[in-house]
Design a protein around this motif. Structure first.
Motif, PDB file in Angstrom:
ATOM      1  N   GLN A  96      38.240  43.415  42.517  1.00 26.16           N
ATOM      2  CA  GLN A  96      38.198  44.308  43.682  1.00 26.16           C
ATOM      3  C   GLN A  96      39.358  45.299  43.654  1.00 26.16           C
ATOM      4  O   GLN A  96      39.230  46.464  44.046  1.00 26.16           O
ATOM      5  CB  GLN A  96      38.258  43.479  44.978  1.00 26.16           C
ATOM      6  CG  GLN A  96      37.031  42.611  45.220  1.00 26.16           C
ATOM      7  CD  GLN A  96      35.861  43.421  45.763  1.00 26.16           C
ATOM      8  OE1 GLN A  96      35.856  44.658  45.768  1.00 26.16           O
ATOM      9  NE2 GLN A  96      34.830  42.730  46.207  1.00 26.16           N
ATOM     10  N   PHE A  97      40.502  44.839  43.172  1.00 27.51           N
ATOM     11  CA  PHE A  97      41.673  45.711  43.092  1.00 27.51           C
ATOM     12  C   PHE A  97      41.435  46.834  42.089  1.00 27.51           C
ATOM     13  O   PHE A  97      41.833  47.996  42.304  1.00 27.51           O
ATOM     14  CB  PHE A  97      42.900  44.885  42.697  1.00 27.51           C
ATOM     15  CG  PHE A  97      44.129  45.719  42.446  1.00 27.51           C
ATOM     16  CD1 PHE A  97      44.765  46.398  43.480  1.00 27.51           C
ATOM     17  CD2 PHE A  97      44.652  45.844  41.157  1.00 27.51           C
ATOM     18  CE1 PHE A  97      45.894  47.173  43.225  1.00 27.51           C
ATOM     19  CE2 PHE A  97      45.774  46.615  40.909  1.00 27.51           C
ATOM     20  CZ  PHE A  97      46.407  47.280  41.952  1.00 27.51           C
ATOM     21  N   VAL A  98      40.760  46.513  40.989  1.00 26.31           N
ATOM     22  CA  VAL A  98      40.487  47.531  39.966  1.00 26.31           C
ATOM     23  C   VAL A  98      39.589  48.644  40.518  1.00 26.31           C
ATOM     24  O   VAL A  98      39.801  49.837  40.243  1.00 26.31           O
ATOM     25  CB  VAL A  98      39.842  46.872  38.727  1.00 26.31           C
ATOM     26  CG1 VAL A  98      39.369  47.941  37.737  1.00 26.31           C
ATOM     27  CG2 VAL A  98      40.851  45.941  38.048  1.00 26.31           C
ATOM     28  N   VAL A  99      38.597  48.247  41.300  1.00 30.08           N
ATOM     29  CA  VAL A  99      37.653  49.250  41.830  1.00 30.08           C
ATOM     30  C   VAL A  99      38.106  49.811  43.168  1.00 30.08           C
ATOM     31  O   VAL A  99      37.376  50.586  43.795  1.00 30.08           O
ATOM     32  CB  VAL A  99      36.247  48.641  41.953  1.00 30.08           C
ATOM     33  CG1 VAL A  99      35.724  48.188  40.604  1.00 30.08           C
ATOM     34  CG2 VAL A  99      36.237  47.480  42.953  1.00 30.08           C
ATOM     35  N   GLY A 100      39.274  49.357  43.654  1.00 36.31           N
ATOM     36  CA  GLY A 100      39.793  49.892  44.905  1.00 36.31           C
ATOM     37  C   GLY A 100      39.334  49.159  46.139  1.00 36.31           C
ATOM     38  O   GLY A 100      39.600  49.610  47.260  1.00 36.31           O
ATOM     39  N   GLY A 101      38.683  48.005  45.985  1.00 34.92           N
ATOM     40  CA  GLY A 101      38.228  47.255  47.158  1.00 34.92           C
ATOM     41  C   GLY A 101      39.267  46.303  47.703  1.00 34.92           C
ATOM     42  O   GLY A 101      39.055  45.691  48.759  1.00 34.92           O
ATOM     43  N   ALA A 102      40.401  46.117  47.018  1.00 35.13           N
ATOM     44  CA  ALA A 102      41.484  45.234  47.471  1.00 35.13           C
ATOM     45  C   ALA A 102      42.801  45.860  47.068  1.00 35.13           C
ATOM     46  O   ALA A 102      42.882  46.628  46.109  1.00 35.13           O
ATOM     47  CB  ALA A 102      41.336  43.848  46.862  1.00 35.13           C
TER      48      ALA A 102
END
Length: 508
Positions: A226-232
């Protein structure tokens, strides 16, 4: 003729004194069961059922039902049965208790010897030279031999019953050691059952913790994606790493407790920590006993080994008071001897060489600075203390049963509630993970659901184990059915001995 008459008179006196003997001090009567005593103000309610979970079976209290001697077999675990059997054969505490009972019995047999006369034989040959100076003839001397063979008999009539009270005290000590053995037996078997349950609980908690660690690891991978795709955020990733680390940190203490629990089990078996133990216990291997006997309050005082041991100590103190009173009264003794004395072996039993003595004595202490009086007062105080200790032991026994009944009622509700809580927490966590992947909830919401599920998993395992442990505690509190067992080694009884009955006693 005079010798025979003298002996008949002496032994007639001894017989008369023995037959008329009576025991001073209080006569002991076993305390009656406390009237109107009970376990709970209201009738105990049988624990409810919790379906589809370990330790969730319904249990039923059966008032007045007798306890089985091998109550641990109700858990239906062959491994547990084998463990208990092994411990009973090798535990050193049990062996020590058996030896203490043998010691007490031998002391009783030794004490009973005081009811009978003591006989001893002596043979004394000597050769000596004497001088005539002692007789006014200094120039005369002679060398002679003197041979003496003698049989001596002594007897102390138990006029006041002091000896009888002493033997009574020794008999009460035998009873005490007998019930100390039963208490050791009950404690050992209960400790093994509880230790096995604790091991099963720890293994369940370790398995739950490992599942939690796996779930946290999977969730960390999701957060990183999620962090990679901007969700976290990076903060979410760090928080999940911290959560995983905290979950991992709870595993070593549980593993340490499990290792220590295994050490305790091996010690109960009479082994050393470096020895291996093949048995492994899990909660799924145990069956929750469903029909629970609940002894009537009037029966409890006869079933609990600690109460019976306290009663024996009470009896000992009562008899010791009688001994202290008897010691203040005149003490009687009769002695007699018969033999032969001659100037050589060849004529040792010739006519005219016979010797005999008959003597009696009465001794009364006139002044001892109050020693005997204070000893009597100390014995009376010890009797009061033993009576109070007995009452305290009875009260604790009723409390133990009441606590076990209350615990089982509460445990059933607790398992039911914890099972519901775990299912709800698991469903909530599964839903939160799905929603977090789709971005429907924040990471904080997911974290709260995760922590709730983790705690619910562990709480359920602990609640299940607690219900097993409290079931074992009820059997222990009720006495464990020792009256159905033959756990006293035959050697503890010793050979058959003559026991002199105690005559009717009176209080001075």
């Amino acid at each position: 003729m005079r010798l025979n008459q003298g002996y008949r008179a002496a032994w007639g006196l001894a017989t008369l004194l023995g037959l008329s003997a009576c025991a001073v001090g209080p006569d002991f009567h076993p305390p009656q069961a406390p009237k109107n005593a009970g376990y709970t103000p209201e009738a105990p309610v049988s624990p409810v059922s919790t379906a589809n979970t370990i330790a969730g079976a319904a249990q039923r209290f059966d008032p007045g039902r007798d306890l089985p001697g091998e109550w641990w077999t109700l858990f239906r675990s062959p491994a547990l049965d084998a463990l208990v059997k092994r411990a009973l054969a090798a535990n050193p505490d049990l062996a020590a208790a058996q030896a203490s009972l043998r010691q007490a019995r031998e002391n009783l047999y030794a004490g009973q010897g005081a009811f009978f006369p003591t006989a001893s034989a002596s043979f004394q040959p000597s050769r000596q030279k004497i001088s005539g100076a002692a007789f006014g003839q200094p120039n005369e001397s002679a060398t002679l031999s003197l041979v003496t063979a003698q049989l001596s008999v002594s007897y102390a009539p138990d006029v006041w019953g002091g000896t009888r009270r002493q033997v009574e005290s020794l008999g009460a000590q035998v009873d005490y050691q007998r019930f100390e053995l039963e208490a050791t037996y009950l404690t050992l078997t209960s400790n093994i059952v509880v230790a096995a349950i604790n091991e099963a609980s720890l293994r369940g908690q370790i398995a739950a913790t490992q599942d939690i660690i796996k779930a946290d690891t999977d969730q960390l991978n999701v957060v990183r994606q999620q962090f990679v795709v901007g969700g976290a955020s990076r903060a979410d990733e760090l928080q999940q790493e911290a959560t995983l680390a905290q979950s991992r940190a709870t595993l070593p203490p549980l593993q340490k407790q499990l290792a220590q629990q295994r050490d305790q089990l091996i010690a109960l078996l009479g082994g050393f920590p470096n020895e291996s133990l093949a048995a492994r216990f899990a909660l799924t291997d145990l069956h929750l006993p469903e029909d629970l006997p609940v002894s009537l309050p009037s029966q409890l005082v006869a079933q609990r080994p600690d109460i019976r041991a306290a009663e024996a100590q009470f009896h000992t103190a009562s008899a010791n008071l009688g001994v202290a009173i008897a010691n203040q009264l005149p003490q009687f003794a009769i002695t007699g001897s018969i033999g032969s004395e001659a100037l050589g072996f060849s004529n040792l039993f010739s006519a005219g060489t016979g010797i005999w003595t008959i003597a009696g004595s009465v001794t009364q202490t006139l002044f001892d600075a109050g020693t005997l009086q204070h000893k009597k007062r100390a014995a009376a105080a010890a009797l009061e203390a033993a009576a109070a200790q007995y009452r305290s032991t009875v009260i604790r026994a009723f409390q133990n049963v009441a606590d076990a009944l209350r615990a089982l009622q509460s445990d059933a509700d607790l398992v039911h509630e914890q099972a519901d809580a775990e299912r709800s927490a698991s469903d909530s966590y599964a839903l939160a993970r799905t929603q977090f992947r789709t971005g429907a909830i924040s990471y904080l919401t997911l974290l709260n659901a995760d922590r709730t599920w983790q705690q619910a998993r562990l709480n359920l395992v602990q609640a299940q184990a607690l219900r097993f442990s409290d079931t074992a505690a009820l059997f222990q509190a009720l006495g464990g059915g020792w009256w159905h067992r033959a756990d006293v080694a035959p050697a503890a009884h010793g050979p058959d001995r003559l026991v002199v009955p105690v005559v009717s006693a009176f209080q001075p």
